[in-house]
Design an enzyme around this catalytic site. Structure first.
Site, short mmCIF file in Angstrom:
data_model
loop_
_atom_site.label_atom_id
_atom_site.label_comp_id
_atom_site.label_asym_id
_atom_site.label_seq_id
_atom_site.Cartn_x
_atom_site.Cartn_y
_atom_site.Cartn_z
CE LYS A 167 56.44 47.56 21.87
NZ LYS A 167 55.55 46.45 21.49
C1 E4P Z 1 52.86 45.11 23.65
O1 E4P Z 1 53.35 46.17 23.40
C2 E4P Z 1 53.13 43.88 22.91
O2 E4P Z 1 53.33 44.22 21.57
C3 E4P Z 1 52.02 42.88 22.92
O3 E4P Z 1 50.85 43.45 23.46
C4 E4P Z 1 52.35 41.56 23.54
O4 E4P Z 1 51.19 40.77 23.60
P1 E4P Z 1 51.16 39.19 23.78
O5 E4P Z 1 51.29 38.88 25.23
O6 E4P Z 1 49.82 38.82 23.26
O7 E4P Z 1 52.30 38.64 22.97
#
Ligand code: E4P
Length: 228
Positions: free
Chosen positions: A89
């Site tokens: 990522k």
């Molecule tokens: C997505 O890939 C992220 O890891 C995650 O869903 C972010 O979620 P949040 O908005 O609850 O931090």
């Protein structure tokens, strides 16, 4: 491949992986921190390898821990080299809107053969540019989009139409799930994948009326067994 699990906890991954419906796992530094990872970079690497082995050949997304240009490239290559099912990522831009990230994403995909999941995106337009830059996955944060007063479904539908029309191969991952409803709603809107928090998966499976119905079957089965 619609359901991924958004967690870094081994017990949660084991529980749902055994059930056979998972198609991948996603993490980020906040999730790793909340999942009890300690020990600095070696600790992150250890948990990454543990999850990757556990779910192999399903994909695991792990995020870089820096926004430094050279650092992102070096760390992404290192993380991708840990196991063949790891993708990395990278956020769409830096914390102050620094735009080198897309260049890094393009270089990692095209020169270094690292599969990139572009993350922290809040709009279809960000995702479109990431897809054009060659990202394997584009991650839209549906819950955060809704929290800002926009409708994640609209962004997903627009984005999916564009990706299909332009024959772009990037897969849309919707994360930031907040409600059980999000999962079906966002898949129906055109997401390729929804990455869910473990609590919401439980909410998808267990229904109060199913519990009552199962209890009725069990009670009547007991009665049946005593009928002569
Ligand atoms: C997505 O890939 C992220 O890891 C995650 O869903 C972010 O979620 P949040 O908005 O609850 O931090």
């Amino acid at each position: 491949m619609p359901i991924f699990l958004d967690t870094g906890r081994i017990d949660e991954i084991k529980t749902y992986h055994r059930m056979g419906f998972l198609r991948g796992v996603t993490t980020n530094p906040t999730i790793m921190l909340g999942s009890g990872v300690t020990g600095g970079m070696p600790g992150i690497i250890q948990r990454t390898v543990e999850i990757a082995r556990l779910i192999d050949p399903l994909p695991l997304s792990v995020e870089v821990t820096t926004n430094d240009r050279a650092g992102m490239i070096e760390e992404a290559r290192m993380l991708a080299g840990l196991a063949s099912n790891i993708n990395v990522k990278i956020t769409i831009h830096g914390p102050k809107g620094e735009m080198e990230n897309l260049e890094v994403i393009h270089e990692l995909e095209t020169v270094h053969n690292v599969r990139i999941n572009v993350t922290a995106m809040m709009s279809a337009q960000q995702c479109l540019l990431a897809a054009l830059a060659g990202a394997t996955y584009v991650s839209l944060f549906g819950g955060r989009v809704n929290n800002m007063g926009y409708n994640a479904c609209d962004e997903i539908t627009k984005l999916r139409k564009l990706l299909d029309a332009l024959k772009l191969e990037s897969k849309i991952i919707i994360g930031s799930t907040r409600e059980v409803l999000n999962i079906i709603e966002w898949l129906s809107a055109g997401a390729h994948i929804v990455t869910c928090t473990p609590g919401l998966i439980k909410g998808m499976i267990v229904h109060p009326y199913s519990k009552e119905t199962v209890q009725m079957f069990l009670d009547d089965a007991e009665k049946l067994k005593t009928m002569l």
